[in-house]
Design an enzyme around this catalytic site. Structure first.
Site, PDB file in Angstrom:
ATOM      1  CD  GLU A 236      -3.181  -0.759   2.139  1.00 24.62           C
ATOM      2  OE1 GLU A 236      -3.194   0.279   2.808  1.00 24.62           O
ATOM      3  OE2 GLU A 236      -3.970  -1.698   2.332  1.00 24.62           O
ATOM      4  CG  ASN A 245      -8.033  -0.937   2.783  1.00 21.76           C
ATOM      5  OD1 ASN A 245      -8.026  -2.107   3.148  1.00 21.76           O
ATOM      6  ND2 ASN A 245      -6.931  -0.207   2.711  1.00 21.76           N
ATOM      7  CG  HIS A 248     -12.329  -2.877   4.534  1.00 19.81           C
ATOM      8  ND1 HIS A 248     -12.883  -3.060   3.280  1.00 19.81           N
ATOM      9  CD2 HIS A 248     -11.916  -4.103   4.937  1.00 19.81           C
ATOM     10  CE1 HIS A 248     -12.791  -4.336   2.953  1.00 19.81           C
ATOM     11  NE2 HIS A 248     -12.215  -4.984   3.927  1.00 19.81           N
ATOM     12  CG  HIS A 252     -12.337  -2.118   9.949  1.00 18.53           C
ATOM     13  ND1 HIS A 252     -11.023  -1.959   9.559  1.00 18.53           N
ATOM     14  CD2 HIS A 252     -12.712  -3.342   9.491  1.00 18.53           C
ATOM     15  CE1 HIS A 252     -10.630  -3.035   8.890  1.00 18.53           C
ATOM     16  NE2 HIS A 252     -11.640  -3.878   8.831  1.00 18.53           N
ATOM     17  CG  HIS A 266     -14.493  -8.406   7.912  1.00 18.62           C
ATOM     18  ND1 HIS A 266     -14.096  -7.129   8.264  1.00 18.62           N
ATOM     19  CD2 HIS A 266     -13.937  -8.640   6.692  1.00 18.62           C
ATOM     20  CE1 HIS A 266     -13.328  -6.620   7.318  1.00 18.62           C
ATOM     21  NE2 HIS A 266     -13.212  -7.504   6.351  1.00 18.62           N
TER      22      HIS A 266
END
Length: 363
Positions: A236, A245, A248, A252, A266
């Site tokens: 990355e 991502n 995310h 998250h 998830h």
């Protein structure tokens, strides 16, 4: 059989995708065993797959020792990392050995991280048993455990030596977990492949119902997409891999509010996060509103959450943004967001004002 290379120079490896490959795993694992006993780390939910794997190894003359851990996100912890590394040391694992991670993303992440630090680095093999792990976490070398502050905050880049994917193992997976894994499939269409999103809209019901051809295509297409991105940007550093991502950062935060528990898997968090990323993009004039609604409608149609409420979270914007401040992608006090200009046109934005995110989440 489909074999997809992950091209990383001296650390390159293959992802082998084939129905029934678990029962033939010794063909690939025996050369890695060096005539020594292989350690297999798994969890209590996949014992039938463990039996299949060990039978294959035994028939090939390879001894194996299984370490069976509790299932669930709580296993990605300091305590379990210590327990696992102690057990691997007791088994006499050497730097040249390969530990087998048999399970979903939790097992893969934990075992990969343990192998990155054991004896300053030993080898490991990924045999993912969930759709999410097959299309995402088993490929690319991201390994980690969770800390009290958030998800995957302690980890390392450590590439596997091999990934073996058997789509047939998904037949034993609960529908909720298949659906959660599908979120990581459709993600590849939303990032930079609108034609694949079209395919997902047409074929998701068949995939979720167990259609073997749909599952095999989705897995191979997703793995090939991730392998290409990882080869371009392993750590990355250029921003290319950061596109993986998508969803995310929001997701998250939702998972953190749910206590990283089975309240919100998830993949469910990622699904809601992707819809929120598209909704935020549309609200700020970056993406067409029709695209944001199309994404949300698709997720709703297959039973995935598409906002905070349907993810089962009651927190306000301030609470969720507070979770985001612990995101591992924070850089010089700035949190990059994956936003979109439309389906298949995701981009990294480092200028997002968290006050705007709070207001959007409270709207």
């Amino acid at each position: 059989m489909t074999t997809i290379p992950v091209a990383l120079g001296s650390r390159s490896y293959d992802v082998v995708i084939e129905a029934g490959v678990l029962a033939r795993a010794a063909e690939w694992l025996k050369p890695l065993s060096r005539g020594r006993r292989m350690a297999i780390v798994t969890d209590e939910n996949v014992l039938q797959h463990l039996a299949t794997l060990q039978a294959s190894l035994t028939a090939a003359g390879v001894e194996s020792e299984a370490i069976v851990l509790p299932p669930g996100e709580g296993t990605k912890s300091w305590a379990m990392l210590e327990q696992l590394t102690d057990r691997l040391i007791d088994l006499g694992i050497e730097r040249g050995d390969h530990v087998v991670a048999l399970g979903g993303g939790v097992i893969g992440d934990l075992v990969g991280f343990a192998c990155s630090i054991l004896k300053r680095g030993c080898g490991f093999v990924q045999i993912p048993t969930t759709l999410l792990a097959q299309v995402d976490s088993s490929v690319g070398g991201k390994t980690a455990i969770n800390s009290r502050a958030g998800k995957n905050l302690v980890g390392a880049f450590h590439q596997p030596a091999l990934v073996l994917i058997d789509p047939d193992v998904l037949d034993t997976l609960p529908l909720r977990h298949v659906r959660a894994g599908y979120a990581e499939v459709v993600k590849y269409g939303l990032i930079d492949d609108p034609a694949f999103f079209d395919w997902c809209e047409a074929n998701a019901p068949a995939l979720l119902a167990g259609d073997s051809a749909a599952r095999a295509y989705a897995i191979a297409h997703s793995v090939a997409a991730k392998a290409r991105i990882v080869a371009e940007d392993e750590r990355e550093t250029t921003g290319k891999r950061a596109l993986l991502n998508l969803g995310h950062t929001f997701g998250h935060a939702l998972e953190a509010e749910a206590g990283f528990s089975d309240r919100l898997l998830h993949g469910e968090g990622v699904a809601a996060g992707m819809a929120l990323a598209f909704g935020y993009s549309a609200a700020h004039g970056l993406a067409p509103a029709i695209d944001a609604e199309r994404v949300a409608a698709h997720l709703r149609a297959i039973g995935l959450p598409d906002d905070v409420a349907t993810a089962g979270i009651a927190a306000d914007g301030e609470t969720l943004v507070a979770h985001m401040l612990h995101d591992k992608k924070m850089d010089a006090g700035t949190l990059p967001f994956l936003l979109a200009r439309g389906i298949g046109a995701t981009f990294l934005d480092t200028s997002v004002d968290l006050a705007d995110v709070r207001a959007f989440l409270d709207a």
